[in-house]
Structures are given as structure tokens and as C-alpha cells.
Design a protein around this motif. Structure first.
Motif, PDB file in Angstrom:
ATOM      1  N   TYR A  53       0.846  -1.190   0.000  1.00 47.62           N
ATOM      2  CA  TYR A  53       0.000   0.000   0.000  1.00 47.62           C
ATOM      3  C   TYR A  53       0.885   1.245   0.000  1.00 47.62           C
ATOM      4  O   TYR A  53       2.030   1.218   0.453  1.00 47.62           O
ATOM      5  CB  TYR A  53      -0.899   0.038   1.235  1.00 47.62           C
ATOM      6  N   ILE A  81      -5.634   6.420  -0.600  1.00 47.71           N
ATOM      7  CA  ILE A  81      -4.924   5.251  -0.082  1.00 47.71           C
ATOM      8  C   ILE A  81      -5.045   4.177  -1.156  1.00 47.71           C
ATOM      9  O   ILE A  81      -6.163   3.816  -1.544  1.00 47.71           O
ATOM     10  CB  ILE A  81      -5.538   4.751   1.231  1.00 47.71           C
ATOM     11  N   LYS A 141      -3.635   0.413  -3.175  1.00 40.02           N
ATOM     12  CA  LYS A 141      -2.922  -0.871  -3.140  1.00 40.02           C
ATOM     13  C   LYS A 141      -2.292  -1.087  -4.501  1.00 40.02           C
ATOM     14  O   LYS A 141      -2.943  -0.899  -5.534  1.00 40.02           O
ATOM     15  CB  LYS A 141      -3.878  -2.011  -2.796  1.00 40.02           C
ATOM     16  N   ILE A 151      -8.198   2.260  -2.384  1.00 39.90           N
ATOM     17  CA  ILE A 151      -8.878   1.628  -1.253  1.00 39.90           C
ATOM     18  C   ILE A 151      -9.814   2.613  -0.567  1.00 39.90           C
ATOM     19  O   ILE A 151     -10.918   2.275  -0.154  1.00 39.90           O
ATOM     20  CB  ILE A 151      -7.849   1.081  -0.240  1.00 39.90           C
ATOM     21  N   PHE A 208      -0.650   0.352  10.455  1.00 40.14           N
ATOM     22  CA  PHE A 208      -1.734  -0.634  10.398  1.00 40.14           C
ATOM     23  C   PHE A 208      -1.682  -1.500  11.639  1.00 40.14           C
ATOM     24  O   PHE A 208      -0.610  -1.920  12.087  1.00 40.14           O
ATOM     25  CB  PHE A 208      -1.572  -1.498   9.141  1.00 40.14           C
ATOM     26  N   ASP A 251      -6.606  -4.742  11.444  1.00 39.76           N
ATOM     27  CA  ASP A 251      -7.605  -4.347  10.447  1.00 39.76           C
ATOM     28  C   ASP A 251      -7.789  -2.836  10.291  1.00 39.76           C
ATOM     29  O   ASP A 251      -8.567  -2.392   9.443  1.00 39.76           O
ATOM     30  CB  ASP A 251      -8.990  -4.953  10.743  1.00 39.76           C
ATOM     31  N   LEU A 297      -6.270   1.052   9.574  1.00 40.18           N
ATOM     32  CA  LEU A 297      -5.227   1.950   9.096  1.00 40.18           C
ATOM     33  C   LEU A 297      -5.314   3.273   9.845  1.00 40.18           C
ATOM     34  O   LEU A 297      -6.401   3.821  10.047  1.00 40.18           O
ATOM     35  CB  LEU A 297      -5.399   2.235   7.603  1.00 40.18           C
ATOM     36  N   ILE A 323      -9.135   4.227   9.134  1.00 48.22           N
ATOM     37  CA  ILE A 323      -9.860   3.516   8.081  1.00 48.22           C
ATOM     38  C   ILE A 323      -9.882   2.026   8.407  1.00 48.22           C
ATOM     39  O   ILE A 323      -8.855   1.443   8.778  1.00 48.22           O
ATOM     40  CB  ILE A 323      -9.188   3.724   6.702  1.00 48.22           C
ATOM     41  N   HIS A 324     -11.050   1.398   8.263  1.00 49.31           N
ATOM     42  CA  HIS A 324     -11.155  -0.059   8.392  1.00 49.31           C
ATOM     43  C   HIS A 324     -10.714  -0.656   7.064  1.00 49.31           C
ATOM     44  O   HIS A 324     -11.427  -0.548   6.048  1.00 49.31           O
ATOM     45  CB  HIS A 324     -12.593  -0.449   8.734  1.00 49.31           C
ATOM     46  N   LEU A 325      -9.536  -1.260   7.044  1.00 50.33           N
ATOM     47  CA  LEU A 325      -8.926  -1.670   5.779  1.00 50.33           C
ATOM     48  C   LEU A 325      -9.746  -2.703   5.010  1.00 50.33           C
ATOM     49  O   LEU A 325      -9.884  -2.580   3.779  1.00 50.33           O
ATOM     50  CB  LEU A 325      -7.504  -2.190   6.023  1.00 50.33           C
ATOM     51  N   GLY A 334     -12.515  -0.518   3.621  1.00 53.59           N
ATOM     52  CA  GLY A 334     -12.175   0.818   3.140  1.00 53.59           C
ATOM     53  C   GLY A 334     -13.050   1.904   3.717  1.00 53.59           C
ATOM     54  O   GLY A 334     -13.074   3.031   3.202  1.00 53.59           O
TER      55      GLY A 334
END
Length: 364
Positions: free
Chosen positions: A232, A241, A243, A254, A266, A269, A271, A302-304, A307
Motif C-alpha cells: 500500500y 490510499i 494498493k 482503497i 496498520f 484491520d 489503518l 480507516i477499516h482496511l 475501506g
């Protein structure tokens, strides 16, 4: 945002507000955050005081930039204006700290300083054989040791020779198996600050082993990171953000944030992404499409996997620009001493035990 905000002129230094779920999230994750703000000259620890409140601990450093964390042994390194300072965590000194006993669960004590000179260090990371850094001024990746100001470890193939010209604005670095693997730069220029002309469009991601360009035409790439075996990075110019697939250079967005983003960590889960307030009179930043939206600094969470936006910390005083963010896992209330105040000299650690010494200044 938690806490009402009025006129910033009426607020105390480092005043911030945050969405109500942030303290609870950090408590559930059992972690604290460390950020570096070179503009304010601080490394700041942010920790949950309870489920409703955050507590901050700002420490003064000279232009702090990259922060490197090492799990075992528990160490931290901070790149400053002309030195890199290495800290070792002592839980024993933390618990017995005379001014606040049984308050802190970690205390990062300065143990070593490398006098590197003014190299404009950006990203900093621990490798299997020591500290590596991005030497932006000399456009190369370096090793830091006690023999030289720096030892070149990798030079981009388009850089013809070492010189203090910040030719391509090399800034980000990713480690794989304890060695530098990927790096970001603002362009492929080989002349003095050549990156400024196409600063918003000419960024590159490079593979240090193959010397190949993995992806090009990037929008001010920063903070390349590998999470869950995926690569990332941040597009600071557009607030994205992304990938990146190193096999073909494809880029997937993302999440998008309305602001100038730089610094990313990170954990479980989530960010944690740094947000900076842009200088409106800057000839570089004024070119950005998001310049008018980048009107505050802080941290966006952010909840990866999805997103989705989870929460935000927003600064209202003191902090305008953030460079790096690191997560301190398992540390609910960490502390750190700088080398400016003499208090660190009283905390003494030897194998097997620690002391808080009563040191008296004497003259001969």
C-alpha cells in the motif's frame, strides 16, 4: 467530534477533538499511537485515558521525521534534523517513575545518538543488520552506523552520483525480510530538485532488487507499507490510499480522504493515516487539487477490509504537518524522554535491575 471547539486562539497548545469512538477503539486494540510533526518539533504519544477521552504526551525534538519501531528487543528510533536517536523501552523504569509511579506501562529511554548531519532523513526502518533510512538530500537509501555520517546502501539507477541536491525527492521505503525492498520518489530526475516541476504527476514506486520502476505517474507517493502481504501507499496529492500490485504496477484505490495524507500505520484491520494542513503560500502545495480542502491536520482511521471511515483525530492548535505514524501495540500509557531535558539521566538500567538515581550537579 468529541469536545466543543470554539476560536482556536482560545485553545491550549496541542488541542484536538476526535470522534467519540476513537478512545474506545484504542482501548479495545490495547495500543497507543506515536506521531512525528517536524513543523511543531514534537513526537507525540496519544493514548486512551478511558473510553471517552484521549491523553497526549508531546516531547520536543529537532525536526522529527521518520519513526522506526523494533519489537524484540523493544526499541524505537527517531530521525531528527541532524541526528538519529535510539530509545530502549524499560517497563521497570516506567512503573517506578518517581513523579508518577504506576502510571506508565512503557518508558522509552534514549540510549544512543547517531550524529549524521543534516541529510533530510525521511522514512526510517530497522533491518536485520541495523537501521536503514531514506536520505532525501542525497537521493539514496542508507545504512546508519557509528563509523560514517551515512553508508549508501542503494542508489536509484537514474541518479548519476551522490550530491546534496535532492534530485528526485526520494522519501518512502519498505522493508522485506529485513532489507529495503521498495522505495517511492517524486520523479526520476537527476538534477537539482528536478522533482518540483512535475510534483503532482511524476511519482514512481521502485523495486530496489531489480532496479525497475514498479509503477509510474503517481500523485506525490508517500509512506509505502506492506500489510498482510499487500503493498500500500499514499497519494498525497489526491488523498488516496492505494494498493499496488508489484507484478504489473496496477493501482487500486482503497479509500479517499479530503486532505494531504502522509504517514500510515496498520494494526488489527485498522489503518491510521496522517493528515496535514497545507501551507497556502507554498509554491509546491498550491498546485494540488486538494489544497483548499487540506485545512486541518490529524489522524484518520480507516477499516482496511472495507475501506470505510472509522474515526478521526483533528488538531486545532500547534500541529499543522504530520510526517510519520506508528502504532505501539500492548501499550496503554507509554512515555518517552528526549535528550533535551536532563531527567533522562536519572533513569538507569543494567542487566537484571533498574534505578532512579538521585544525581546532584557538582562543580570542581
Amino acid at each position: 467530534m468529541a469536545g466543543g471547539i470554539t476560536d482556536p486562539k482560545e485553545l491550549a497548545p496541542f488541542s484536538c477533538s476526535y470522534t467519540s469512538n476513537v478512545p474506545e477503539l484504542l482501548m479495545k486494540l490495547n495500543c497507543s499511537l506515536a506521531i512525528s510533526t517536524y513543523q511543531a518539533g514534537k513526537v507525540i504519544f496519544l493514548s486512551p485515558k478511558n473510553e471517552d477521552q484521549l491523553i497526549q504526551l508531546p516531547r520536543t525534538f529537532s525536526k522529527p521525521m521518520g519513526i522506526a519501531m523494533l519489537d524484540e528487543p523493544d526499541k524505537m528510533a527517531v530521525a531528527c534534523k541532524d541526528e538519529v536517536i535510539v530509545f530502549a523501552n524499560s517497563k521497570e523504569l516506567a512503573v517506578s517513575y518517581p513523579k508518577n509511579k504506576n502510571t506508565y506501562d512503557a518508558l522509552y529511554m534514549p540510549r544512543c545518538t547517531y550524529h549524521i548531519g543534516q541529510l533530510d532523513i525521511h522514512d526510517l526502518s530497522w533491518g536485520t543488520d541495523g537501521l536503514y533510512a531514506v536520505n532525501t538530500l542525497f537521493s539514496c537509501i542508507i545504512k546508519i552506523d557509528d563509523q560514517y555520517n551515512f553508508t549508501p546502501a542503494w542508489i536509484p539507477p537514474f541518479i548519476s552520483g551522490l550530491s546534496s541536491e535532492d534530485k528526485c525527492h526520494l522519501n518512502g521505503m519498505v522493508m522485506v525480510n529485513g532489507k529495503p525492498k521498495y522505495a517511492t520518489a517524486f520523479n526520476r530526475g537527476n538534477t537539482y530538485q528536478s522533482w518540483r516541476e512535475g510534483v503532482t504527476t511524476d511519482g514512481v514506486l521502485m523495486d530496489l532488487e531489480s532496479h525497475e520502476i514498479v509503477a509510474a505517474n503517481l500523485r506525490m507517493p508517500h509512506s509505502p507499507r506492506i500489510f498482510n502481504d499487500n503493498l500500500y501507499l499514499l497519494f498525497s496529492a489526491t488523498g488516496e490510499i492505494v494498493k499496488v500490485d508489484p507484478s504489473n504496477g496496477s493501482v487500486e484505490t482503497i479509500a479517499r480522504i479530503d486532505g494531504f495524507i502522509r504517514g500510515m500505520a496498520f494494526y488489527k484491520d485498522f489503518l491510521f493515516v496522517g493528515l496535514s494542513k497545507l501551507r497556502q503560500n507554498s509554491s509546491t502545495f498550491a498546485k494540488l487539487d486538494i489544497a483548499k480542502k487540506a485545512n486541518h491536520s490529524g489522524i484518520v482511521i480507516i477499516h482496511l477490509p472495507t475501506g470505510s471511515f472509522t474515526g478521526e483525530i483533528k488538531y486545532h492548535t500547534s500541529v499543522d504537518e504530520i510526517y510519520d505514524i506508528q502504532v505501539l501495540p500492548g501499550k496503554a500509557r507509554p512515555n518517552i524522554f528526549n535528550t533535551i531535558q536532563p531527567e533522562y539521566k536519572k533513569g538507569l538500567a543494567i542487566p537484571g535491575t533498574t534505578y532512579w538515581a538521585d544525581i546532584q550537579e557538582t562543580t570542581s
